[in-house]
Design an enzyme around this catalytic site. Structure first.
Site, PDB file in Angstrom:
ATOM      1  N   HIS A   1     -10.735 -10.211   1.482  1.00  0.00           N
ATOM      2  CA  HIS A   1     -10.536  -8.820   1.099  1.00  0.00           C
ATOM      3  C   HIS A   1      -9.749  -8.772  -0.206  1.00  0.00           C
ATOM      4  O   HIS A   1      -8.631  -9.296  -0.291  1.00  0.00           O
ATOM      5  CB  HIS A   1      -9.777  -8.080   2.199  1.00  0.00           C
ATOM      6  CG  HIS A   1      -9.536  -6.637   1.893  1.00  0.00           C
ATOM      7  ND1 HIS A   1     -10.570  -5.734   1.763  1.00  0.00           N
ATOM      8  CD2 HIS A   1      -8.405  -5.935   1.683  1.00  0.00           C
ATOM      9  CE1 HIS A   1     -10.073  -4.541   1.500  1.00  0.00           C
ATOM     10  NE2 HIS A   1      -8.763  -4.642   1.437  1.00  0.00           N
TER      11      HIS A   1
ATOM     12  N   ASP B   1     -10.146  -1.910   5.762  1.00  0.00           N
ATOM     13  CA  ASP B   1      -8.733  -1.665   5.436  1.00  0.00           C
ATOM     14  C   ASP B   1      -8.463  -0.235   4.986  1.00  0.00           C
ATOM     15  O   ASP B   1      -7.497   0.017   4.286  1.00  0.00           O
ATOM     16  CB  ASP B   1      -8.289  -2.647   4.337  1.00  0.00           C
ATOM     17  CG  ASP B   1      -6.776  -2.662   4.153  1.00  0.00           C
ATOM     18  OD1 ASP B   1      -6.055  -2.475   5.143  1.00  0.00           O
ATOM     19  OD2 ASP B   1      -6.314  -2.851   3.009  1.00  0.00           O
TER      20      ASP B   1
ATOM     21  N   HIS C   1      -9.511   2.557  -1.826  1.00  0.00           N
ATOM     22  CA  HIS C   1      -8.597   3.025  -0.777  1.00  0.00           C
ATOM     23  C   HIS C   1      -7.112   2.751  -1.017  1.00  0.00           C
ATOM     24  O   HIS C   1      -6.303   3.014  -0.112  1.00  0.00           O
ATOM     25  CB  HIS C   1      -9.024   2.457   0.592  1.00  0.00           C
ATOM     26  CG  HIS C   1      -8.903   0.957   0.700  1.00  0.00           C
ATOM     27  ND1 HIS C   1     -10.005   0.137   0.694  1.00  0.00           N
ATOM     28  CD2 HIS C   1      -7.832   0.137   0.822  1.00  0.00           C
ATOM     29  CE1 HIS C   1      -9.617  -1.113   0.829  1.00  0.00           C
ATOM     30  NE2 HIS C   1      -8.294  -1.143   0.901  1.00  0.00           N
TER      31      HIS C   1
END
Length: 986
Positions: free
Chosen positions: A227, A339, A544
């Site tokens: 990620h 996430d 995000h």
């Protein structure tokens, strides 16, 4: 010993730059001698090291590594190509020069190491999420050649797995003791000074690992994962290098581990690597074709799951899926968002419309109050669309391949008996890094070992395919996946929130006007490539940690620059579209203004007060009626049927009426009365004042920019210090307004103009705040004389209801929620809506509607929100339901103002391109169609086709007519990727 003989570099030199230079430029610079222990900085700068190595000839037949240890992130370059990422925090401190040194191999090697002056998690001062330390320095502590003893490494991994089994399987499990005794025997057999004893020791471990599981054992689908936040505690530009460092390491692992698979999301990151590292990208394409480097997610970035508008969410998928189709010949079948801070109830429908029926995340494991009851389930959206959803039961997307994690995955699974398969995502993440060889070697030993779950390298498709076969007993979750944490992100960094809303509106209007110009004149060049560039900037900012405001100051500055570019370029494109659409109606450059061209980009007729340029050149007000998605010429504006009146009372209060609503304000600008003009029904609760500002202490437990805790509600302080009492600003007729100023907190000021326009069903509050607080939360409250157990909030292409009470822990965990352009509290026959032009945080408890305005966190951006703000909200009392009262349309009107352009002498009847017969149906988007399978990245693929995106907004089944004045040849239903559907002709 794991590391045998050592040899220092023959020469080490460096070049320092504040810029992130490409390799070709960097190696041409002047390098100066460097030594171990030297420090470099400040953060975000770059040091290039030239490392000259000479491998001793006596190391022939040995595995040779180049070891590099630094607290900065490094990339090894060899022969002009990136070959290995080096990050101490990611357990990557060596580059394998050769697995078995041959005499024919070169013994003299020159490497370059590109060292970023930041760590895996940026450069925070003291703690990870603290603002970057401008004085921080980064040190190279080791650089050398070593002999790597592979047999020692394998022995150590064997022992690690056995000892973990012995410790973690428990005293009641015989396998625990078998593993313990095997490890003990290995120690007895092994002579650390005699490598000839190692095979016998390893055979003892292999005897344990080769004892197989039964058929009923749980199967773990392990997938490499990395990620990488597209921006967070580091700027966008550094993420480009993080992608390269992480992904080149993945390629090295794939070369030596043929079973290894890796999943990777975010088309934007692929595009970055394609542009900046073409050689690496070619290797990635090769492994994608082999099915081992697996693009997932289908979106441009891993966007926030709550705040982007509906059309922007569609564009995330449209841009992402189109990129993956063009680059790799396939679209993604799973949405990948591990996430993000909650998931809108509209997402299942959007997924289905974009060719996706599977969803993976794990973020709800972060819930602060209630444990989510499932790991594998069906998720149902507001229209009934369902997607198969999987949360990896280990509650992580960055596992390390340890025994403990595999056992947790099985034990923690909340859907035992329903499914017998689950995912493990392994690899360092957030700041990149990704999998390591040791993670792979751990899991090889757990492939099918009795007492442990069966661990196999897998792919998302294999996982979801077997879950689909096991899905008959799965439960269904209906509605939003609300994260009970990080709800401060609905408000933090108000300038970013405002930029997002405004730029969504700008791109909507440019597309509508450009599409109409194209439909009226085929010679008009629809700005497809320019719009794609602007959309991609907007979509990037919806990542995000950017749109939620949980990023460092450098990222905020980048985001605001992108919004400025969208505003600038959008204004130019809009001007060009209007010139093409209405050129013969516009005022000549040196001509005299005779009237005003009024353009409406919304799909309903609007009667509103606008500001226009009068004959004398001064700004004057006019009441105009603009047709649906079209334009009209206004020369002599119509007088209002009911002019606005404004009266100041003896007690300092002010009353405003326009024949639709009546408003009374006290000297502090608070609403003390709000009612419909033809009704005595009071909207403000007895003994209360609405438009009441309140300040709260806002000190989260840890996640400063992210969280607002429920205990902040206990610190409410009404804002009551008046700097300038209410006074009338505009005296009525077409518009009445009154202004006042307040002191907020210790050093902030708030000035507000309250406006009531002729024929308008709502009163507007145009607000300016000079915000200088620290760890405070500003809200505005509206206690209403309405009783309902639920309030309604707009989401993407629809709305949801949430409770106004705290009966259960699931209810009170939603003490702070999110909404888009409106929220509404209604009882039978009457209600009140609060509209806004740039806010997202909201709440409704009992009869009090509250709009969250500003926060003041100090980490990771110490300057967050400390600036001047301007925003508008409005209050709309109504009879009947919010649907029948037109709340949805009014909220659109507030956010999409009419465009007024000076016009010349030409005569023209009002013109409407599109209208919709049902008020339940909104025509959200009109744009040029694009092809998912286009060869190029240009959007001018189907110039003769327009895409019209409509949605049902009331929560009902609706029948409607779409009416158009355009010369339509054919109408075809399509999905959200603009692919025609079966039985598609209308």
């Amino acid at each position: 010993r794991l590391l045998g003989a050592r040899c220092p570099p023959t020469a080490l030199s460096c070049f320092h730059s504040p810029l992130r230079l490409p390799y070709s430029r960097a190696v041409g610079q002047r390098f100066q001698p460097a030594a171990l222990g030297d420090s470099f900085g400040p953060p975000w700068e770059t040091c290039w090291f030239k490392v000259e190595l000479s491998i001793p000839p006596e190391w022939a037949g040995r595995e040779v590594h180049f070891v590099w240890e630094s607290d900065g992130e490094g990339m090894v370059w060899r022969d002009g190509q990136p070959v290995q990422g080096l990050t101490k925090e990611g357990e990557k401190t060596s580059y394998i020069l050769t697995s078995c040194l041959k005499e024919s191999e070169p013994h003299s090697v020159t490497l370059y190491v590109e060292l970023a002056c930041n760590g895996l998690f940026g450069a925070g001062k003291g703690t990870m999420i603290a603002p970057p330390d401008p004085d921080r320095r980064f040190t190279v502590s080791n650089a050398e050649l070593v002999v790597f003893n592979r047999d020692v490494y394998e022995l150590l991994v064997d022992l690690e797995i056995l000892l973990d089994m012995a410790q973690l399987l428990g005293e009641e499990n015989q396998r625990s003791f078998q593993a313990l005794y095997a490890a003990n025997q290995m120690v007895n057999v092994c002579d650390v000074t005699d490598p000839a004893t190692f095979p016998a020791a390893r055979s003892l471990a292999a005897a344990i690992f080769n004892q197989k599981n039964g058929e009923s054992q749980h199967t773990i689908h392990a997938m490499g994962h990395c990620h990488i936040d597209s921006a967070w505690l580091w700027p966008y530009e550094e993420t480009i290098r993080k992608c390269a460092r992480s992904w080149v390491t993945v390629i090295r692992l794939m070369e030596s581990n043929p079973e290894f698979t890796f999943v990777c999301s975010q088309a934007q990151q692929f595009e970055w690597v394609r542009s900046w590292y073409p050689g690496l990208y070619a290797q990635i394409q090769d492994y994608v074709a082999k099915g081992r480097f697996i693009p997932v997610g289908g979106t441009w970035v891993e966007m926030d799951g709550n705040l982007p508008g509906g059309e922007a969410m569609v564009r995330q998928f449209l841009q992402g899926q189109r990129f993956f189709q063009e680059q790799f010949g396939r679209i993604c079948s799973e949405f990948w968002l591990p996430d993000t801070f909650g998931y809108s109830a509209q997402l299942p429908q959007l997924m289905r419309g974009c060719g996706i029926g599977r969803f993976l995340t794990q973020k709800l494991s972060w819930n602060l109050v209630n444990a989510f009851p499932h790991h594998t389930f069906f998720w149902e959206g507001i229209d009934g669309s369902r997607v198969l959803t999987h949360f990896p039961p280990g509650d992580s997307y960055g596992m390390l391949g340890r025994v403990e994690e595999m056992l947790k995955t099985v034990k923690n699974n909340k859907d035992k008996g329903r499914v017998n398969h689950s995912a493990v995502l392994f690899g360092f993440g957030d700041g990149g890094g990704g999998p390591t060889q040791k993670m792979l070697d751990r899991m090889k030993r757990m492939r099918d070992t009795d007492g442990l779950p069966r661990v196999q390298m897998s792919t998302p498709d294999r996982l979801f395919s077997v879950l689909e076969k096991e899905s008959s007993q799965l439960c269904t979750w209906v509605g939003e996946l609300f994260l009970e944490l990080h709800n401060g992100t609905y408000t933090t960094q108000a300038q970013i929130k405002k930029g997002n809303r405004e730029c969504e509106q700008i791109l909507h209007d440019v597309e509508v006007l450009s599409a109409l110009a194209l439909a009226r004149d085929s010679s008009f060049q629809y700005p497809g490539s320019q719009l794609q560039r602007l959309w991609r900037l907007l979509l990037l900012n919806q990542f995000h940690d950017v749109l939620p405001g949980s990023c460092i100051q450098l990222v905020v500055e980048d985001a605001l620059q992108y919004y400025a570019e969208i505003r600038r370029a959008g204004a130019q494109l809009q001007e060009e579209a209007v010139q093409s659409l209405c050129g013969d109606l516009l005022q000549p450059e040196s001509g005299h203004t005779e009237g005003t061209l009024v353009l409406n980009t919304l799909p309903w007729e609007r009667t509103e007060v606008i500001s226009r340029t009068g004959p004398s050149g001064a700004e004057v007000l006019a009441l105009v009626t603009a047709p649906s998605m079209g334009y009209t010429i206004v020369r002599e504006p119509s007088p209002p049927l009911q002019p606005v009146t404004v009266t100041e009372q003896e007690d300092g209060s002010v009353t405003m009426e326009n024949g639709v609503i009546a408003v009374r304000l006290d000297a502090m600008g608070r609403l003390i009365s709000l009612r419909l003009a033809d009704s005595e029904r009071e909207a403000v609760a007895d003994g209360c004042c609405a438009n009441q500002f309140a300040l709260f202490d806002d000190v989260p437990l840890y996640w400063d920019a992210w969280d607002v805790m429920d205990y902040h509600l206990e610190t409410r302080k009404p804002v009551t210090t008046v700097l300038k009492p209410l006074e009338i600003n505009l005296a009525g007729d077409l518009r009445a307004s009154a202004r006042f100023s307040l002191r907020v907190g210790k050093s902030s000021t708030l000035t507000q103009e309250i406006i009531l326009d002729a024929a308008c069903p709502y009163v507007r509050f145009v607000t300016e705040v000079d915000w200088k607080e620290s760890h405070k939360f500003l809200k505005v409250e509206f206690p209403m004389q309405v009783r309902s157990t639920n309030a309604t909030y707009e989401i993407q292409f629809g709305h949801v209801q949430r409770p106004t009470h705290w009966n259960t822990s699931w209810d009170w965990a939603r003490f702070e929620v999110w909404a888009h352009k409106w929220m509404d509290l209604s009882e039978h026959g009457f209600g009140v809506a609060v509209l806004n032009d740039s806010k997202y945080g909201a709440s409704a408890r009992g009869n009090v509607l509250s709009l969250s305005l500003l926060r003041a966190p100090k980490s990771p951006d110490a300057t967050a929100d400390i600036t001047q703000h301007r925003f508008t909200y409005a209050v709309l009392p109504h009879q009947g339901s919010f649907q029948d009262a037109g709340v949805i349309q009014c909220a659109y009107n507030l956010n999409f103002p009419l465009h007024a352009v000076p016009a010349g002498h030409a005569q023209c009847p009002a013109w409407s391109a599109f209208s919709v017969s049902s008020p339940a149906v909104v025509l959200e988007t009109v744009k040029q169609a694009i092809s998912l399978c286009a060869v190029s990245l240009k959007a001018e693929d189907r110039p003769d086709a327009l895409v019209l995106r409509l949605y049902e907004a009331h929560g009902s089944t609706a029948v409607t007519w779409l009416q158009s004045s355009l010369p339509i040849q054919e109408a075809v239903l399509c999905d959200l990727l603009e692919r025609p559907l079966a039985k598609n002709h209308l």
